[in-house]
Motif scaffolding. Structure first.
Motif, PDB file in Angstrom:
ATOM      1  N   UNK A   1       0.818  -1.210   0.000  1.00  8.62           N
ATOM      2  CA  UNK A   1       0.000   0.000   0.000  1.00  8.62           C
ATOM      3  C   UNK A   1       0.851   1.259   0.000  1.00  8.62           C
ATOM      4  N   UNK A   2       1.890   1.301   0.828  1.00  7.15           N
ATOM      5  CA  UNK A   2       2.771   2.471   0.870  1.00  7.15           C
ATOM      6  C   UNK A   2       3.559   2.614  -0.425  1.00  7.15           C
ATOM      7  N   UNK A   3       3.904   1.496  -1.026  1.00  7.42           N
ATOM      8  CA  UNK A   3       4.709   1.519  -2.252  1.00  7.42           C
ATOM      9  C   UNK A   3       3.901   1.999  -3.460  1.00  7.42           C
ATOM     10  N   UNK A   4       2.591   1.714  -3.504  1.00  9.05           N
ATOM     11  CA  UNK A   4       1.766   2.004  -4.678  1.00  9.05           C
ATOM     12  C   UNK A   4       0.948   3.289  -4.560  1.00  9.05           C
ATOM     13  N   UNK A   5       0.780   3.796  -3.366  1.00 10.48           N
ATOM     14  CA  UNK A   5      -0.146   4.911  -3.151  1.00 10.48           C
ATOM     15  C   UNK A   5       0.164   6.102  -4.058  1.00 10.48           C
ATOM     16  N   UNK A   6      -0.815   6.517  -4.849  1.00  8.52           N
ATOM     17  CA  UNK A   6      -0.749   7.680  -5.750  1.00  8.52           C
ATOM     18  C   UNK A   6       0.323   7.545  -6.835  1.00  8.52           C
ATOM     19  N   UNK A   7       0.871   6.349  -7.010  1.00  7.19           N
ATOM     20  CA  UNK A   7       1.974   6.176  -7.965  1.00  7.19           C
ATOM     21  C   UNK A   7       1.471   5.418  -9.194  1.00  7.19           C
ATOM     22  N   UNK A   8       1.264   6.119 -10.281  1.00  6.94           N
ATOM     23  CA  UNK A   8       0.704   5.503 -11.480  1.00  6.94           C
ATOM     24  C   UNK A   8       1.657   4.464 -12.067  1.00  6.94           C
ATOM     25  N   UNK A   9       2.968   4.691 -11.916  1.00  6.20           N
ATOM     26  CA  UNK A   9       3.947   3.720 -12.415  1.00  6.20           C
ATOM     27  C   UNK A   9       3.834   2.397 -11.664  1.00  6.20           C
ATOM     28  N   UNK A  10       3.544   2.469 -10.360  1.00  8.92           N
ATOM     29  CA  UNK A  10       3.411   1.257  -9.565  1.00  8.92           C
ATOM     30  C   UNK A  10       2.204   0.438 -10.023  1.00  8.92           C
ATOM     31  N   UNK A  11       1.095   1.109 -10.338  1.00  8.30           N
ATOM     32  CA  UNK A  11      -0.092   0.393 -10.813  1.00  8.30           C
ATOM     33  C   UNK A  11       0.157  -0.214 -12.194  1.00  8.30           C
ATOM     34  N   UNK A  12       0.954   0.463 -13.000  1.00  5.02           N
ATOM     35  CA  UNK A  12       1.301  -0.083 -14.316  1.00  5.02           C
ATOM     36  C   UNK A  12       2.146  -1.347 -14.143  1.00  5.02           C
ATOM     37  N   UNK A  13       3.101  -1.310 -13.197  1.00  8.25           N
ATOM     38  CA  UNK A  13       3.925  -2.487 -12.917  1.00  8.25           C
ATOM     39  C   UNK A  13       3.075  -3.618 -12.340  1.00  8.25           C
ATOM     40  N   UNK A  14       2.104  -3.253 -11.492  1.00  2.71           N
ATOM     41  CA  UNK A  14       1.199  -4.255 -10.925  1.00  2.71           C
ATOM     42  C   UNK A  14       0.487  -5.004 -12.039  1.00  2.71           C
TER      43      UNK A  14
ATOM     44  N   UNK B   1      -5.579  -6.602   5.344  1.00  2.00           N
ATOM     45  CA  UNK B   1      -5.369  -5.988   4.024  1.00  2.00           C
ATOM     46  C   UNK B   1      -6.045  -4.642   3.851  1.00  2.00           C
ATOM     47  N   UNK B   2      -6.724  -4.119   4.888  1.00  2.00           N
ATOM     48  CA  UNK B   2      -7.540  -2.918   4.681  1.00  2.00           C
ATOM     49  C   UNK B   2      -6.707  -1.685   4.338  1.00  2.00           C
ATOM     50  N   UNK B   3      -5.443  -1.635   4.785  1.00  2.00           N
ATOM     51  CA  UNK B   3      -4.599  -0.488   4.437  1.00  2.00           C
ATOM     52  C   UNK B   3      -4.304  -0.469   2.936  1.00  2.00           C
ATOM     53  N   UNK B   4      -4.177  -1.648   2.340  1.00  2.00           N
ATOM     54  CA  UNK B   4      -3.995  -1.715   0.892  1.00  2.00           C
ATOM     55  C   UNK B   4      -5.277  -1.291   0.176  1.00  2.00           C
ATOM     56  N   UNK B   5      -6.424  -1.722   0.692  1.00  2.00           N
ATOM     57  CA  UNK B   5      -7.705  -1.304   0.115  1.00  2.00           C
ATOM     58  C   UNK B   5      -7.814   0.218   0.160  1.00  2.00           C
ATOM     59  N   UNK B   6      -7.421   0.817   1.279  1.00  2.00           N
ATOM     60  CA  UNK B   6      -7.445   2.275   1.416  1.00  2.00           C
ATOM     61  C   UNK B   6      -6.550   2.942   0.366  1.00  2.00           C
ATOM     62  N   UNK B   7      -5.363   2.364   0.169  1.00  2.00           N
ATOM     63  CA  UNK B   7      -4.428   2.893  -0.831  1.00  2.00           C
ATOM     64  C   UNK B   7      -5.044   2.882  -2.224  1.00  2.00           C
ATOM     65  N   UNK B   8      -5.717   1.793  -2.579  1.00  2.00           N
ATOM     66  CA  UNK B   8      -6.300   1.675  -3.922  1.00  2.00           C
ATOM     67  C   UNK B   8      -7.421   2.692  -4.110  1.00  2.00           C
TER      68      UNK B   8
END
Length: 755
Positions: free
Chosen positions: A544-557, A581-588
């Motif tokens: 969640x911390x690694x992907x938050x607001x990072x469009x490049x991270x979602x592209x890599x995902x 997992x709720x912190x990751x859900x919050x990040x998304x």
């Protein structure tokens, strides 16, 4: 010959076979009632000797009787020393057996020598040779002999504590004795045994001691050499850590808040922390110990050899004794002196077989203790004082071996609470990197046309890590080598997450993305077969911390999760434990909301249309499903520090809905869900009570709420405002929970919150 009450002496006939059992019964009863016989010295010597063979006491009652007779001022102390040595040999064999046989419980194994020693008053007799009244009668010529006598007394007491928990508790109940033990630490010869005994006693003591009650504590600590100070940290860790409340009701936030109101004054642990910080130069000395290099490793199989030693020597006393043996032997060789009491240690074949790895184990174990004390102080109320007293705080420049072993040895030794605090927590996280890596961060910011963060700009380059790789990069390499289910991964992932935690930094995220961290985490979640909930939770939080607001991270995902099967496995892992997992859900949810406002960016539009994860969360029915479950799995009575994040994640979903004027739609959907599940009012009443608790908890003047702002990039004022709107009493308001609960099911007047 004197006779005992209840006995016929000499025993004859049918009475004879009951004498031994009667003696034990009498002594056992005296320990319970406090009346009658308390030690072997009160029994006739002839009777003890007569019962010796059948009772199999190994002569312990007789030895105790002779020892007691030697405790008088005019007695020859050398006799007492000899008696103690014999007693110590009997007890040490049992203690070593206890330690090396996986810490057998009293039900699985018995220790007759220790039991007999305690039963016949051996503990009390031993104390007469340690406590001040006896020492007053010693002249200067007997000082050295008294040191050896004290060592034997400490040895028998510690061996009793190992095998008999009742002895430890009885000693812990004597505050005068506990404080007196600290005075023995001024003698280098008795320091080690004293420290080990104190550590055991404090571990079972009902109330934490006041460090300020220790005579001349400041002078005592300042007199310690580096080895002693590191050892002393074992004791300090017990005196400055808040007690673990476990999993009972006291662990809930509701109970914690109520307890804080009742106990407004600082806890004893906090008072002890202040006492330590008032010792001149204390923090600086700990920092020097923490940053001292561990001995160099040699040999390809060093780590395996190191862990093998640690598996056998899982008791600190054993390891300390062996290391002291080597130290004393070296000192004696240089001075040409070898006392009769130490000659057996100096000539021991084990002394000559101690490998380099044992020395390193010893150094690492105490580095863990020092780091733990520093981390507790850094997490306490006096955090700023600790940081300001260290100029600078060099807690990060360790060899890779040290870093790996701290987690390895700490976890294997059962010191989970200690290693969890040895995470990357300090004032400037960029000291974890080397100069080249700092330049890389600057280049990332420049390429993305975003300003460098202030902390990076202000980093003193002379303090950063040296070598080809910084500590953070080396930590990633260590983590990747661990098996997927390894418990070490939990703490390693937490440490990396702490680097990202706080205000989101695109450059920090890209630094880790370039090193393949996202793909590695996804492999662990989807493909590795990991089943550990703790480890998976650490993956979700870090992701969640690694992907938050990072469009490049979602592209890599999306590039890694490139099949429906992989995506379904990922969703299954998330849904199997929403608390984890709720912190990751919050990040998304937060990231999706931001990306939807950046549709002028071609790359963002492309990823929005292609990323399976963003497409999934964009469907309102999926967001509502998460919201329903997040509210349903918690209530005021079960809220803890671990699951309160579920409440905050549900609030994030509703705050974002409120921004788009869709809050009534979400609240009505919750109402319809209640009726569909055939328990109208239950969900919304529960949520109403949770939000009332939220107000009391987060609007407390002592509560630091910046973490909510940093994690969401939503001003805390908007958090407070949204909660107030949801708790509005106007039933005509479409944004108030009350307007969606039918009158027969209203439960809003019921006060479930404890004062």
């Amino acid at each position: 010959m004197a006779t005992l009450r209840g006995f016929e002496s000499p025993c004859t006939g049918g009475k004879r076979r009951n004498c031994n059992s009667n003696i034990v019964t009498k002594f056992t009863a005296s320990k319970i009632t406090g009346q009658g016989f308390s030690r072997g010295t009160q029994l006739p010597g002839g009777l003890l000797q007569e019962r010796e063979k059948r009772a199999k006491w190994n002569g312990i009652p007789t030895l105790l009787q002779k020892l007691y007779e030697s405790s008088h001022p005019n007695s020859d102390l050398s006799h007492a020393h000899n008696f103690l040595k014999v007693l110590s040999s009997h007890l040490s064999m049992e203690a070593m057996s206890f330690v090396t046989e996986d810490m057998k419980t009293a039900q699985e194994s018995t220790f007759p020598n220790t039991y007999t020693f305690d039963l016949f008053g051996g503990v009390d007799v031993s104390l007469t040779f340690l406590m001040p009244d006896f020492l007053l009668f010693l002249d200067s010529e007997t000082t050295k002999l008294n040191t050896f006598t004290s060592l034997d007394c400490l040895s028998v007491l510690y061996n009793c504590c190992i095998c008999t928990e009742g002895v430890t508790k009885s000693l812990a109940a004597r505050d005068d004795f506990v404080l007196f033990l600290f005075t023995l630490m001024t003698n280098k010869k008795t320091f080690l045994q004293t420290a080990t005994l104190i550590e055991d006693i404090l571990g079972v003591k009902k109330e934490m001691i006041h460090l300020e009650g220790i005579p001349n504590l400041s002078g005592l600590v300042q007199s310690f050499d580096q080895q002693q100070l590191a050892n002393f940290c074992r004791i300090l860790s017990v005196t400055i850590s808040e007690p673990d409340v476990g999993n009972d009701d006291k662990h809930t936030l509701l109970a914690k808040n109520a307890q804080q109101k009742r106990n407004a004054s600082p806890s004893r642990a906090e008072v002890n922390q202040v006492t330590l910080l008032n010792i001149p130069g204390f923090i600086e000395r700990l920092c020097k110990l923490a940053t001292r290099k561990v001995s160099e490793a040699t040999g390809a199989n060093f780590l395996q050899e190191l862990e093998d030693w640690y598996t056998w020597l899982d008791n600190a006393l054993v390891l300390d004794a062996l290391m002291q043996m080597a130290t004393e032997d070296a000192e004696q060789s240089s001075t040409g002196e070898t006392s009769s009491d130490e000659s057996s240690l100096a000539t021991s074949p084990l002394r000559h077989r101690l490998p380099q790895s044992m020395k390193i184990v010893h150094e690492i174990m105490y580095k863990v203790e020092v780091l733990y004390v520093l981390c507790v102080l850094l997490m306490g109320r006096q955090r700023n004082q600790v940081l300001n007293s260290t100029t600078p705080l060099y807690l990060i420049q360790y060899e890779l071996l040290t870093l790996h072993s701290i987690w390895k040895l700490g976890m294997e030794g059962g010191s989970k609470t200690k290693t969890q605090n040895c995470s990357l927590s300090f004032r400037n996280k960029y000291l974890l990197l080397n100069s080249q890596e700092l330049n890389e961060l600057s280049a990332i910011s420049m390429k993305a046309n975003i300003p460098e963060v202030e902390a990076l700009v202000n980093t003193d380059r002379s303090l950063v890590c040296d070598g080809k790789k910084g500590l953070l990069t080396r930590l990633l390499a260590v983590m990747k080598r661990e098996p997927p289910d390894s418990s070490f991964r939990f703490w390693q992932a937490r440490a990396v997450e702490s680097f990202l935690r706080g205000a989101t930094s695109y450059a920090d995220q890209m630094f880790l993305l370039k090193r393949g961290l996202l793909e590695h985490i996804l492999f662990c979640i989807i493909d590795s077969g990991c089943t550990s909930r703790d480890v998976l939770q650490s993956y979700f939080d870090l992701l969640g911390e690694l992907m938050k607001f990072n469009i490049d991270a979602f592209k890599r995902f999306n590039k890694y999760v490139n099949t429906p099967e992989k995506f379904q496995t990922f969703l299954t892992q998330i849904n199997s434990s929403l608390v984890d997992s709720n912190m990751l859900v919050r990040c998304i949810v937060l990231s999706l909301d931001r990306f939807e406002s950046q549709t002028e960016d071609v790359k963002v539009v492309e990823v929005l249309s292609e990323c399976c994860l963003l497409s999934y969360m964009a469907r309102v029915e999926n967001r509502l499903s998460f919201l329903f479950r997040l509210i349903n799995i918690i209530n005021v009575q079960t809220l803890t520090q671990e699951n309160v994040s579920c409440l905050n994640t549900s609030l994030v979903i509703l705050m974002l809905a409120r921004r788009k004027a869709k809050l009534p739609f979400y609240l009505n959907a919750l109402r319809e869900k209640e009726y569909a599940e055939k328990y109208p009012g239950c969900l919304l009443n529960n949520f109403h009570n949770l939000l009332r608790f939220w107000q009391r908890h987060y609007l407390n003047k002592d509560k630091d709420s910046t973490c909510l702002e940093n994690s969401s990039c939503i001003p805390f004022s908007y958090w407070k405002e949204t909660v107030s709107v949801l708790l509005g009493s106007d039933r005509t308001s479409l944004c108030a929970i009350a307007s969606y609960i039918d009158e027969p099911f209203m439960d809003l007047d019921r006060d479930l919150l404890e004062d």
